[in-house]
Design a protein around this motif. Structure first.
Motif, short mmCIF file in Angstrom:
data_model
loop_
_atom_site.label_atom_id
_atom_site.label_comp_id
_atom_site.label_asym_id
_atom_site.label_seq_id
_atom_site.Cartn_x
_atom_site.Cartn_y
_atom_site.Cartn_z
N ILE A 156 24.76 79.16 -22.23
CA ILE A 156 24.71 78.82 -20.72
C ILE A 156 25.81 77.83 -20.43
N SER A 157 26.33 77.15 -21.27
CA SER A 157 27.52 76.19 -20.73
C SER A 157 28.67 76.97 -20.36
N SER A 158 28.93 78.18 -20.59
CA SER A 158 29.96 78.93 -20.26
C SER A 158 29.59 80.22 -19.33
N ILE A 159 28.67 80.25 -18.67
CA ILE A 159 28.17 81.31 -17.89
C ILE A 159 28.91 81.63 -16.62
N LEU A 160 29.19 82.72 -16.27
CA LEU A 160 30.01 83.23 -14.94
C LEU A 160 29.41 82.76 -13.86
N THR A 161 28.30 83.15 -13.54
CA THR A 161 27.16 82.92 -12.46
C THR A 161 26.69 81.59 -12.58
N ILE A 356 19.81 98.12 -14.36
CA ILE A 356 21.21 98.02 -14.31
C ILE A 356 21.92 96.81 -13.89
N TYR A 357 22.54 96.10 -14.68
CA TYR A 357 23.00 94.81 -14.40
C TYR A 357 24.47 94.60 -14.41
N MET A 358 25.16 94.14 -13.43
CA MET A 358 26.65 94.07 -13.47
C MET A 358 27.11 92.89 -12.96
N GLN A 359 28.10 92.20 -13.30
CA GLN A 359 28.78 91.22 -12.80
C GLN A 359 30.22 90.94 -12.88
N ALA A 360 31.00 90.27 -11.90
CA ALA A 360 32.38 90.32 -12.27
C ALA A 360 32.96 88.84 -11.27
N GLY A 361 34.05 88.59 -12.18
CA GLY A 361 34.62 87.13 -11.55
C GLY A 361 36.16 87.13 -11.78
N LEU A 362 36.68 86.60 -10.95
CA LEU A 362 38.19 86.39 -10.95
C LEU A 362 38.61 84.89 -11.17
N ARG A 363 39.00 84.44 -12.29
CA ARG A 363 39.58 82.94 -12.25
C ARG A 363 40.87 82.78 -11.58
N LEU A 364 41.04 82.26 -10.58
CA LEU A 364 42.48 82.10 -9.96
C LEU A 364 43.39 81.13 -10.65
N PRO A 365 44.63 80.95 -10.05
CA PRO A 365 45.52 80.18 -10.95
C PRO A 365 45.15 79.03 -11.44
#
Length: 446
Positions: A156-161, A356-365
């Motif tokens: 849980i320390s590194s979760i995206l959401t 159904i579960y989906m997630q997506a993220g984009l780390r910016l520069p």
């Protein structure tokens, strides 16, 4: 005499400068770790994590807080507070322990006492069969090692959401202790395959500190008898291998690894639930299984980093099983007799049916905000078709992480849209309206 003193002083200064140049440079400390050997292969490490939430919630219709009707609520809470202690004590011996508490807000109490008792989430010992590789590790204790999905055992320390898809911790606080179980297991990495299999000894539902559900025509966890639970998960690492130190699986590596995985997992518990209709009692096996794809990798020479996950899961608890839940619920009552979603922020989170579960993220520069870090926007979507509900159950989340110092210090803003279900006069349970919530989380982790 003066010339002698000056000569001695000059010689001392030169000697000090030469000594400083020759002396080994002290390494900066970026973790709380005690190396037991010079090469660091044997060590003991400690960590601490705290996630503070400040939240506004649009209440489910009829919600009350200590008897007072509330259309919306505002609360401050500790979503998770954890301490870890673990280490490699010898070529073959590893231990892991985690201590902490969860979901602490103004309503939190245990038998009327707000001084909640933190508890051990994990305590395990593990034997590494081959000292030079991770092909086979055998362990046991109170552990999160299980099957189904990476989010059934998330780091849980590194979760995206700001939160994991809790429905994948499918028996949380029902026949386990906050997703942990007493178990013996084997895990390892063989080539590109990462595997884990476990035999668990579930807790009876009547010891979870909540009212025991009344058995009826809809399946509930049984209070009769005792049986073991069997689980397993297999991950095929197409690109980089994931770390294998602790049993937990990361949420996002922020572009520091190139990960593309296919996972398959299952949990089986015979005679886990029952239905009771008149004098007829029937026992039902619990079977969950899933298939998912996970990608987490740098893009354009690490200018950006993508994190994405998509999975299908079938959760079978028995006929018409349904359980409402809401994270760190900010309310404790309702005046409604037809509300099927419960009060506060609850919704049908667990049930028999397809998910159904989906997630997506984009780390910016990484230099987007200079010394202040960067941003990582994300979205997630979950939809379920439960046997008990006449309409699909869908939850939407969108937010952004401000990565001040990667996962060590981050501020996250999340917006959630969830469904509200009502029981109609003909007995159907239908989706009537939606409700919103928004929160800010500050995570500190070292």
């Amino acid at each position: 005499m003066k010339h002698v003193l000056l000569s001695i002083l000059a010689a001392t200064t030169v000697a000090a400068q030469l000594s400083a140049q020759d002396a080994p440079q002290k390494k900066a400390i970026n973790e709380l770790r005690l190396d037991l050997t010079e090469d660091g292969s044997k060590y003991i490490k400690a960590t601490l994590l705290n996630q503070t939430w400040v939240r506004w919630n649009q209440s489910n219709p009829g919600t009350t807080v200590n008897g007072d009707p509330k259309d919306n609520t505002f609360d401050i809470g500790l979503r998770r507070t954890r301490m870890q202690l673990y280490g490699q004590l010898s070529d073959h011996t590893f231990f892991y322990a985690q201590f902490g508490m969860n979901n602490f807000n103004f309503l939190s109490q245990n038998a009327g006492n707000r001084k909640l008792q933190p508890f051990f989430h994990d305590v395990l010992g593990e034997y590494k069969v081959f000292k030079d590789n991770d092909k086979l590790k055998i362990g046991g204790g109170l552990t999160i090692v299980t099957g189904l999905s990476r989010f059934t055992q998330p780091s849980i320390s590194s979760i995206l959401t700001t939160d994991v898809p809790v429905f994948l911790q499918s028996t949380v606080d029902q026949t386990d202790e906050f997703a942990r179980k007493l178990a013996v297991y084997a895990r390892g990495q063989v080539g590109k395959i990462d595997y884990r299999v476990a035999i668990s000894d579930p807790f009876p539902i009547q010891t979870n500190g909540q009212a025991v559900p009344t058995p009826g025509a809809d399946a509930t966890f049984t209070t009769f008898g005792h049986s073991y639970q069997y689980s397993g998960m297999f991950i095929y690492n197409i690109l980089d291998k994931e770390p294998h130190t602790t049993p937990y699986l990361a949420g996002t590596y922020l572009g520091e690894k190139k990960i593309l995985n296919i996972e398959a997992g299952a949990i089986y518990h015979p005679n886990a639930t029952w239905t009771v209709i008149g004098a007829d009692t029937a026992f039902h096996n619990m079977l969950h299984y899933g298939l998912a794809v996970y990608a987490d990798m740098p893009l354009q020479n690490n200018k950006y980093a993508l994190s994405a996950y998509a999975g299908y899961f079938f959760t079978d608890y028995g006929p018409n099983y349904l359980r409402n839940s809401g994270q760190m619920n900010p309310a404790n009552g309702t005046t409604s007799t037809t509300l099927a979603s419960g009060f506060g922020n609850s919704y049908p989170m667990f049930g028999t049916g397809s998910n159904i579960y989906m997630q997506a993220g984009l780390r910016l520069p990484n230099d987007l905000l200079g010394d202040a870090g960067t941003l990582l926007p994300y979205v997630s979507y979950r939809t379920s078709s439960f046997d008990k509900l006449d309409d699909p159950m869908s939850v939407y989340d969108a937010g952004v992480n401000w990565l001040i110092d990667k996962h060590r210090s981050k501020i996250s803003l999340n917006y959630q849209l969830r469904p509200v279900f009502r029981r109609q006069t003909n007995g159907d349970i239908t989706h009537t309206v939606n409700a919103s919530s928004a929160w800010v989380q500050y995570q500190v982790y070292f």
